[in-house]
Design an enzyme around this catalytic site. Structure first.
Site, PDB file in Angstrom:
ATOM      1  N   HIS A 206      62.063  27.793 -17.425  1.00  0.00           N
ATOM      2  CA  HIS A 206      61.502  26.385 -17.950  1.00  0.00           C
ATOM      3  C   HIS A 206      59.959  26.471 -18.972  1.00  0.00           C
ATOM      4  CE1 HIS A 206      59.317  26.603 -14.117  1.00  0.00           C
ATOM      5  NE2 HIS A 206      58.269  26.062 -14.923  1.00  0.00           N
ATOM      6  N   ASP A 208      56.280  24.311 -19.084  1.00  0.00           N
ATOM      7  CA  ASP A 208      55.821  23.112 -18.218  1.00  0.00           C
ATOM      8  C   ASP A 208      55.292  22.046 -19.256  1.00  0.00           C
ATOM      9  OD1 ASP A 208      55.604  24.527 -15.878  1.00  0.00           O
ATOM     10  OD2 ASP A 208      53.630  25.447 -16.099  1.00  0.00           O
ATOM     11  N   HIS A 263      58.843  30.353 -18.533  1.00  0.00           N
ATOM     12  CA  HIS A 263      58.802  31.374 -17.269  1.00  0.00           C
ATOM     13  C   HIS A 263      59.659  30.991 -16.205  1.00  0.00           C
ATOM     14  CE1 HIS A 263      56.183  27.684 -17.127  1.00  0.00           C
ATOM     15  NE2 HIS A 263      56.104  27.971 -15.584  1.00  0.00           N
ATOM     16  N   ARG A 273      56.873  34.652  -0.966  1.00  0.00           N
ATOM     17  CA  ARG A 273      55.995  34.329  -2.110  1.00  0.00           C
ATOM     18  C   ARG A 273      55.432  32.935  -1.770  1.00  0.00           C
ATOM     19  NH1 ARG A 273      54.372  35.400  -7.808  1.00  0.00           N
ATOM     20  NH2 ARG A 273      54.009  33.430  -8.683  1.00  0.00           N
TER      21      ARG A 273
HETATM   22  C1  GA4 Z   1      58.096  21.869 -14.325  1.00  0.00           C
HETATM   23  C2  GA4 Z   1      56.629  21.947 -14.183  1.00  0.00           C
HETATM   24  C3  GA4 Z   1      56.126  21.150 -12.812  1.00  0.00           C
HETATM   25  O1  GA4 Z   1      56.519  22.103 -11.656  1.00  0.00           O
HETATM   26  C4  GA4 Z   1      56.833  19.638 -12.718  1.00  0.00           C
HETATM   27  C5  GA4 Z   1      58.080  19.893 -12.758  1.00  0.00           C
HETATM   28  C6  GA4 Z   1      59.240  18.672 -12.504  1.00  0.00           C
HETATM   29  C7  GA4 Z   1      59.605  18.642 -11.135  1.00  0.00           C
HETATM   30  O2  GA4 Z   1      59.984  19.586 -10.158  1.00  0.00           O
HETATM   31  O3  GA4 Z   1      59.905  17.492 -10.562  1.00  0.00           O
HETATM   32  C8  GA4 Z   1      60.490  19.051 -13.562  1.00  0.00           C
HETATM   33  C9  GA4 Z   1      60.303  20.151 -14.372  1.00  0.00           C
HETATM   34  C10 GA4 Z   1      58.408  20.302 -14.306  1.00  0.00           C
HETATM   35  C11 GA4 Z   1      60.291  19.813 -15.817  1.00  0.00           C
HETATM   36  C12 GA4 Z   1      61.669  18.958 -16.237  1.00  0.00           C
HETATM   37  C13 GA4 Z   1      62.016  18.059 -14.891  1.00  0.00           C
HETATM   38  C14 GA4 Z   1      60.729  17.733 -14.308  1.00  0.00           C
HETATM   39  C15 GA4 Z   1      61.817  19.295 -12.783  1.00  0.00           C
HETATM   40  C16 GA4 Z   1      62.634  19.031 -13.780  1.00  0.00           C
HETATM   41  C17 GA4 Z   1      64.082  19.304 -13.816  1.00  0.00           C
HETATM   42  C18 GA4 Z   1      56.346  19.235 -11.508  1.00  0.00           C
HETATM   43  C19 GA4 Z   1      56.733  19.082 -13.911  1.00  0.00           C
HETATM   44  O4  GA4 Z   1      55.809  18.211 -14.343  1.00  0.00           O
HETATM   45  O5  GA4 Z   1      57.579  19.322 -14.888  1.00  0.00           O
END
Ligand code: GA4
Length: 331
Positions: A206, A208, A263, A273
């Site tokens: 994904h 961020d 990443h 981890r």
């Molecule tokens: C990825 C980055 C952060 O961990 C996060 C994630 C969020 C979640 O875990 O709820 C998301 C992911 C993240 C992006 C797309 C959506 C939302 C899971 C998901 C499938 C907390 C964020 O802000 O975006």
């Protein structure tokens, strides 16, 4: 060692990694924050990789180890206790499920708002007699990391030659900043022992969504970044350094000059981890658009207009691996 419920590894994606894909320590962009001219190296790393490692960061080790110890204590609790701090939407304990749209990974985690003081009410109930230690450790850690993130963002503005130098940092330092903090635990998956050379997806690929992510892990490997040619590089762990990841919003603010890097994290068969990540985001009402001071001549924005609220709302409807920014690119 913390053992989760009996693993059914067929439900999780397995990947094979070969040694040749491991990023040599010298291959990782390493930024020495104590050096005067690091701003140019920072800009280069954000343009070429969307990723770098920071050394001489000045964050006292005690903040880091205190939080890690508290996190280990939490993840060592029985599952039924940890689940009392769930679900993770919007904040709390999550186990294997990531987001709202069916993503799973070999991970358990705590997702928290990064705004100081906001944790106590929810977590007091979950951490039994003494949530104070954990919350104090979280709050001290976040404020130190936020300062470092702000310094990095100011150096980036300097390196790009744009004014004012807080043009990026003010977004994450704003009281209303919508920043998030996550503590991940990737337990070892004993069943993997029989599958030589195989790893399990802990947190799928994904980018961020926020501006900047600052990650620290214990000395267990797992983090991989995707290169321009689509190959995956393993990042050697370094518990004394921080890894910085460019988010989608910083890509937009720089009109694509900086790249938000894909990443993922792999879990393994024998070692836990633990990672902690601060995701510095803007206030919900903030308009995310290329900075006028960066745009050259007739340069047009590559992106449609949106606020952070709109981007976040859209991101919540996506799967982890989706190209979230794609929905906002001008054709
Ligand atoms: C990825 C980055 C952060 O961990 C996060 C994630 C969020 C979640 O875990 O709820 C998301 C992911 C993240 C992006 C797309 C959506 C939302 C899971 C998901 C499938 C907390 C964020 O802000 O975006």
């Amino acid at each position: 060692m913390v053992v989760l419920s009996k693993p059914v590894i067929e439900h999780y994606s397995l990947v094979k990694i070969s040694k040749s894909q491991t990023l040599s320590p010298s291959g990782t962009p390493i930024i020495d924050l104590s050096k005067q001219d690091c701003k140019y190296q920072l800009v280069k790393a954000c343009q070429e990789f969307g990723f770098f490692k920071v050394i001489n960061h000045g964050i006292p080790n005690e903040f880091i180890s205190k939080l890690e110890t508290e996190a280990i204590k939490f993840f060592s609790l029985p599952l039924s206790e940890k689940e009392k701090a769930g679900p993770a939407s919007p904040f709390g304990y999550g186990n294997k499920n990531i987001g709202q749209n069916g993503d799973v990974g070999w991970v358990e985690y705590l997702l928290l708002t990064a705004n100081p003081g906001l944790h106590y009410d929810k977590f007091a109930a979950f951490f039994g007699v003494s949530p104070e230690n954990f919350l104090y450790a979280v709050n001290s850690y976040i404020s130190a990391i936020k300062e470092m993130g702000s310094e990095i963002l100011e150096l980036l503005a300097d390196g790009l030659n744009i004014q004012p130098r807080n043009v990026f940092s003010k977004l994450v330092m704003n009281e209303q900043s919508d920043s998030v903090f996550r503590v991940n635990h990737y337990p070892p998956c004993p069943q993997l022992g029989d599958l030589t050379g195989k790893n399990l997806i802990g947190f799928g690929e994904h980018t961020d969504p926020q501006i900047i992510s600052i990650l620290r892990s214990n000395n267990t490997s797992g983090l991989q970044i995707s290169l321009k040619d689509g190959s995956w590089l393993s990042v050697p762990p370094d518990q004394n350094s921080f890894f910085v990841i460019v988010g989608d919003s910083l890509q937009v603010l720089t009109n694509g000059r900086f790249k938000s890097v894909r990443h993922r994290v792999l879990a393994n068969g024998f070692q836990s981890r633990i990672s902690m990540i601060y995701f510095g985001g803007p206030p919900l009402s903030e308009r995310i658009a290329p900075l006028p001071s960066l745009m050259k001549g007739e340069e047009d924005s590559l992106y449609k207009e949106f606020t952070w609220f709109e981007y976040k709302r859209s991101a919540c409807k996506t799967r982890l691996e989706d190209n979230r920014l794609g929905l906002f690119e001008k054709i």
